[in-house]
Design an enzyme around this catalytic site. Structure first.
Site, PDB file in Angstrom:
ATOM      1  CB  THR A  47      33.346  42.276  38.161  1.00  0.00           C
ATOM      2  OG1 THR A  47      33.567  42.376  39.579  1.00  0.00           O
ATOM      3  CG2 THR A  47      33.934  43.496  37.479  1.00  0.00           C
ATOM      4  CG  ASP A  48      28.558  44.187  42.701  1.00  0.00           C
ATOM      5  OD1 ASP A  48      28.136  45.247  42.213  1.00  0.00           O
ATOM      6  OD2 ASP A  48      28.436  43.889  43.895  1.00  0.00           O
ATOM      7  CE  LYS A  49      31.300  51.028  43.479  1.00  0.00           C
ATOM      8  NZ  LYS A  49      31.758  51.044  44.892  1.00  0.00           N
TER       9      LYS A  49
END
Length: 882
Positions: free
Chosen positions: A330-332
C-alpha cells in the site's frame, strides 16, 4: 526522477534546446512540432471488436463444443447442433461484453495535460493548447495550474509544486530558478538542479515562475511512467489461471474418453455415424457448458455487493483475486493517510496539547489562543465559503487549528490587518508579517526561530527561553515523523522590522503537523493481519514519517528497519527476496522500485494487491495481481491502471473486498463440486453404454436439456449463498492450490460413480416394462433428483439470508421444469420423452435419499476437515499478525 538533459545553468539550457529567454518564433515552433510531435502521450491502437469476439473462442472447452456442434450438424442432427451453438454464443457474448467495457488507460494519462498554457511566442504571451508546446518554448506558471511539460525554471517566485503523484512526497516541494553560473557536477549540485525542474502533470500550489520546456509528450516524466506501464501485459487473475488449468484437465478428459468411446464402438462393429454420435454425446455431456456463465454471474453479484460498499470493480475476476491475496502493498499518502496536513500537537512553555483542540484545558486556553492567532496572521492561506482552506497545505492546517479552537481567521485578520510581509524563503527558513501598532509575527523552522528568541511566553509572564528544553521536545516530535513549526511575536519600529534576524523575539510555542491516518484504517489493517495477510507500505515519503505512520497503524514494531531506494537498488537478487519477505516499510522509493518489489513478491508465489493513488503507482498497479486505486484523491492514471477503485478512498473497504472475494471463491468451488460430478456422470453413462454395447440411457439433446436447466436454476444457488462467519479468521489459500484439489476430486469421483450406477440401473430396469422413451425419461428424472439431493447436501445449513430463498426457488423451478420435460407434448416431441409413471415415484425418491446420504457422508467429512484446518490457519495468522 531522471531526465536525459541535466542542465547546470541557464546558458546551458538555452544552448541545449536551441532557444532564448524570448522563446521561439512561430515558424521554428511549427518545425519542432513536426519533429517532436504533439505534446500528448502516444495512444495504443484499440483492439478491434472482432478480435475481442474471436478471442472468446480460445477457451479449449468452447473449442470442443464448436467441434461437437459441427459434427452434430454433419451427422444430420440440426436441432442438437443449434442448441449447442446457442450455448456457445451466450457464453462468448458474456465474455465479449466484459472485455469491451474495459476503458483505455492512456486516455486517462492524457487528461493530466492541461488544455491551455501561457506560452511566449513571437515575443508576446499567448494562451494556446498544451498539445502545441514544443521543446524550447518559454511558459508562465502560477498557483493552481497543472504543468503541461517538463520545464527548467528561469524564474521562481516563492514557487511550490505538489509532486505527490510522481514522487509520493506528501508535502509541496519548494522550487528555485536555475543559477546563471555553471555549477560543478556534485550530488548537491544535482539536487539543486532537480529543485529547478517542474514536471508535467504536477500541480503548482503556491507562487509563480517562468520555465523553458525541455521535454514534451512521451519524453516527459509521465511519459516515461506511461511507457513503463504500457509495456507490461495485464496480469491474469488467480481464478482465471485456475479455471484455465481446470479447463485443460476437462478438455484432455473429454478427448480421451471420446476417443475411447469411438474406438470401442468401432470395435463392436457399430457404424461410424453411430459411434461419432456417441462420442459427441459424451463430449457434450462432460463439458459443463453453463459453467462460464455461472462463474460470471457469481462474480457479477460479488461486484454488485462491492459497489454498494464503495468498491468499484473494473474486471469481474478481480473480486475473487482479493480473496486470494497474501500481501497488500500500500501507498501511504492519500491511501493510508488523508493527504491533508493537520496540527496534531501544540507545544506551550509548560504544556503539550494533542488534537483535537475543541476543548483545551482552561490553564492552556490563553497560550493556545496566542499561538493560533500568530498562526493565522503569519499565514497566506485563505478560508473559503465552505470552510475549505486554499493555499499551502501546512498553512491550511494552521487555519483549521485556529478554527478548532473557535477562532475565525477572517475576524482575527480584520482586527489585526497586515501592513507588510517578509515571505518565506528556503535560505531564511521563516516568514514574518507586520501588523498595526508595530506587532510582528514570525513562523518557521524551529531551529531558526529558537535562535531568534530570547524570551518565551508563560501564563505568569515572560521569562528567559530554555532553548535546550524546547529543542528536546521538538526533536521528540520530529522523531515521530511530524513536521514542526515554531511561532514567535514581538514589537518593532516600522523602520527596522524587516530585519527580524537581529533577534529579540518572544517564543509563543510550536506546532507539530502530520498527514493523519484515515479513520478506520488501523482496524482494517488489524483485520488483514488476523486473516493472515501481510501489509507492506511503499511510499516516496521520508523514512521517518513513513515509519511513524506504520507504527501508529500497528503493522510495524519500533525496532523494524525501513528500506530506502538506495538500499533496494544496491541489493542483489537474493537480498531483494529477503527484503521483500521481511520488510514492512519501503520509503523514498521510485516507480521502478515499486514494480520490482511487486515482481519479487510474485516470484515468491505471493498473490499481491497494490494500492495507490498517484501516477508513480500506475506501473505497479498494473503489474500486481490486483491493483486498487483511490477514487476521489487518486489520479486518473492510477484509477485506469487498477482493477478496483475505492470510490470514497476508504482503505477499510479492501478488507470487505477480501471477505467478499473469499466468499465468491468458496461459492465457485461449490458450484464446481455440484456441476462436475453430474456432468461426468452423464458422459460416463454414455461411455458405459458404448463399452457394454447397450442402448444409450440419455440422448445428446436430453443431456443439453439437463445441463441448461441445471445451469439456469440449481447451479445459480451458490452465487447467492452467504459466506462462512469465520472466513476472515483463516489464512489465505496457498497460491499454488488447485481449484479442485486431489481430495475433492476423489469425493466427486465417488459420487459420480454412484450416479452412473444408479442412472444406468434405473434405465435398464425400466426398459424391461416400458418403452425406450419412458425409460430414458425416468433416467433423466433420476439424474435431476440426484443433482437436487447433491445441491441440498452441499448447501448445508440454512443461512437466513437471500441465498435460502434462492435455493428454495431454484429447486422448485428445476423440479417443475423436469416434470414438464416429460409431460408437455411439445417437449416430448423435441426431446423424445414420455409421460412419467406414478409407479416410478418410489424409485426416484429412493435415488434422491441415497444420493443425499452419500453426499452428506462425503462432503460432511470435508466440512469438518475444512473447519479444523481453518482454525489451524487462523491460529497461524494470529501468530503472523503478532
Amino acid at each position: 526522477m531522471k531526465n536525459n538533459i541535466r542542465p547546470r545553468d541557464l546558458s546551458e539550457v538555452f544552448v541545449d534546446v536551441g532557444s532564448s529567454p524570448q522563446g521561439l518564433n512561430s515558424a521554428e515552433a511549427q518545425a519542432r512540432l513536426t519533429r517532436f510531435g504533439p505534446n500528448r502521450l502516444p495512444a495504443s491502437p484499440p483492439k478491434p471488436w472482432w478480435r475481442r469476439f474471436l478471442d472468446q473462442f480460445r477457451n479449449p472447452l468452447i473449442a470442443i463444443l464448436v467441434l461437437a456442434a459441427f459434427l452434430s450438424w454433419l451427422l444430420g442432427h440440426p436441432v442438437d447442433s443449434g442448441v449447442i451453438w446457442a450455448v456457445i454464443l451466450i457464453n462468448t457474448i458474456l465474455g465479449f461484453v466484459q472485455e469491451y467495457r474495459a476503458e483505455n488507460a492512456v486516455a486517462a494519462l492524457q487528461s493530466l495535460l492541461d488544455p491551455k498554457a501561457l506560452v511566449l511566442r513571437d515575443g508576446r504571451w499567448q494562451a494556446m493548447p498544451a498539445t502545441g508546446i514544443v521543446p524550447g518554448d518559454v511558459l508562465a506558471v502560477q498557483a493552481g495550474e497543472r504543468i503541461s511539460a517538463d520545464l527548467a525554471l528561469i524564474e521562481a517566485h516563492e514557487l511550490s509544486v505538489d509532486e505527490s503523484m510522481l514522487s509520493g512526497e506528501s508535502l509541496p516541494v519548494p522550487k528555485a530558478a536555475l543559477s546563471g553560473q555553471r555549477s560543478a557536477a556534485t550530488d548537491a549540485a544535482e539536487e539543486t538542479q532537480r529543485q529547478s525542474m517542474i514536471y508535467a502533470g504536477t500541480l503548482v500550489t503556491a507562487g509563480s515562475g517562468l520555465g523553458i520546456a525541455l521535454f514534451t509528450g512521451a519524453a516527459t516524466e509521465i511519459g516515461r511512467i506511461h511507457a513503463l506501464m504500457t509495456s507490461l501485459p495485464p496480469m491474469q487473475t488467480p481464478l482465471l489461471r485456475r479455471v484455465n488449468r481446470l479447463a485443460g484437465i476437462l478438455s484432455a478428459a473429454v478427448l480421451v474418453l471420446a476417443a475411447l468411446a469411438l474406438a470401442v464402438g468401432l470395435s463392436h462393429g457399430q457404424g461410424l455415424e453411430s459411434t461419432l454420435l456417441a462420442a459427441v454425446s459424451l463430449a457434450v455431456a462432460i463439458i459443463p457448458e453453463g459453467l462460464p456463465a455461472v462463474i460470471s454471474i457469481t462474480l457479477a453479484l460479488g461486484v454488485q455487493r462491492m459497489a454498494r460498499l464503495g468498491a468499484i470493480l473494473r474486471q469481474l475476476p478481480a473480486v475473487e483475486t482479493l480473496g486470494s491475496v497474501t500481501v497488500i502493498c500500500t501507498d501511504k499518502t492519500g491511501t493510508l493517510t488523508k493527504n491533508r496536513m493537520q496540527v496534531a500537537t501544540a507545544l506551550l512553555a509548560e504544556s503539550t496539547i494533542h488534537a483535537p483542540f475543541a476543548a483545551p484545558p482552561p490553564q492552556d486556553r490563553e497560550g493556545l489562543t496566542k499561538l493560533a492567532t500568530a498562526a493565522v496572521l503569519c499565514n497566506d492561506a485563505q478560508m473559503g465559503e465552505q470552510e475549505e482552506a486554499l493555499g499551502d497545505p501546512m498553512e491550511q492546517a494552521l487555519l483549521h487549528f485556529a478554527h478548532h479552537l473557535g477562532l475565525l481567521s477572517t475576524a482575527i485578520r480584520e482586527i489585526h490587518p497586515r501592513r507588510d510581509t517578509l515571505p518565506f524563503h528556503h535560505e531564511r527558513k521563516f516568514m514574518a508579517t507586520a501588523h498595526d501598532e508595530g506587532r510582528v509575527f514570525l513562523k518557521g523552522a524551529p531551529e531558526v526561530i529558537l535562535d531568534l528568541c530570547d524570551r518565551e511566553w508563560h501564563p505568569h509572564g515572560l521569562r528567559a527561553i530554555d532553548r535546550k528544553a524546547w529543542r528536546e521536545r521538538i526533536d521528540a516530535l520530529a522523531e515521530d515523523g511530524m513536521r514542526t513549526l515554531a511561532l514567535a511575536s514581538g514589537r518593532s519600529p516600522e523602520a527596522s522590522w524587516e530585519d527580524p534576524s537581529q533577534g529579540g523575539w518572544t517564543l509563543l510555542g510550536a506546532v507539530a503537523l502530520l498527514d493523519p491516518p484515515r479513520p478506520g484504517v488501523r482496524e482494517a489493517i488489524q483485520r488483514c493481519l488476523l486473516a493472515g495477510i501481510r501489509i507492506q507500505m511503499i511510499t516516496g515519503d521520508h523514512p521517518r514519517t513513513a515509519a511513524a505512520i506504520a507504527r501508529h497503524l500497528g503493522f510495524m514494531a519500533p525496532g523494524d528497519a525501513v528500506v530506502t531506494h538506495e538500499q533496494w537498488a544496491a541489493a542483489s537478487a537474493a537480498e531483494r527476496r529477503h527484503l521483500a519477505a521481511s520488510t514492512k516499510v519501503f520509503a523514498r522509493v521510485h516507480p521502478e522500485d515499486k514494480l520490482q518489489l511487486v515482481e519479487t513478491l510474485q516470484g515468491q508465489d505471493e498473490i499481491v494487491a497494490m494500492t495507490g493513488d498517484g501516477v508513480n503507482d500506475a506501473p505497479a498497479l498494473r503489474r500486481a495481481d490486483i491493483g486498487v486505486a483511490m477514487g476521489r484523491s487518486g489520479s486518473d492514471v492510477a484509477r485506469e491502471a487498477a482493477a478496483m477503485v475505492l470510490s470514497d478512498d476508504h482503505f477499510a473497504h479492501i478488507v470487505d473486498a477480501v471477505a467478499e472475494g473469499r466468499r465468491v471463491y468458496a461459492n465457485i468451488r461449490k458450484t464446481l463440486q455440484f456441476m462436475l460430478p453430474t456432468s461426468f456422470a452423464q458422459g460416463l453413462v454414455v461411455l458405459l453404454a458404448v463399452l457394454v454395447n447397450a442402448e444409450m440411457p440419455i440422448t445428446p439433446l436430453q443431456i443439453l436439456w439437463v445441463n441448461t436447466l441445471t445451469a439456469s436454476t440449481m447451479a445459480l444457488v451458490f452465487a447467492f449463498m452467504g459466506g462462512d462467519r469465520r472466513l476472515m479468521e483463516q489464512a489465505p489459500r496457498p497460491p499454488r492450490e488447485e481449484l479442485i484439489p486431489p481430495a475433492l476430486w476423489r469425493r466427486m469421483a465417488l459420487f459420480t460413480v454412484l450416479t452412473v450406477a444408479v442412472v444406468f440401473l434405473i434405465f435398464h430396469y425400466d426398459r424391461f416394462s416400458h418403452s425406450l422413451a419412458q425409460a430414458r425419461t425416468l433416467a433423466v428424472d433420476a439424474l435431476m433428483i440426484m443433482e437436487a439431493a447433491l445441491l441440498i447436501a452441499l448447501y448445508g445449513r440454512p443461512r437466513k439470508d437471500r441465498g435460502d430463498a434462492v435455493a428454495g426457488l431454484a429447486l422448485f423451478l428445476a423440479l417443475l421444469g423436469q416434470y414438464l420435460f416429460g409431460a408437455l407434448p411439445g417437449l416430448q416431441r423435441l426431446f423424445g420423452t414420455a409421460n412419467p409413471d406414478e409407479a416410478d415415484l418410489p424409485i426416484l425418491l429412493g435415488a434422491g435419499i441415497l444420493s443425499y446420504g452419500v453426499a452428506r457422508i462425503l462432503w460432511g467429512a470435508e466440512s469438518r476437515a475444512g473447519a479444523t484446518s481453518g482454525n489451524d490457519a487462523s491460529q497461524k495468522a494470529d501468530g503472523k499478525a503478532s
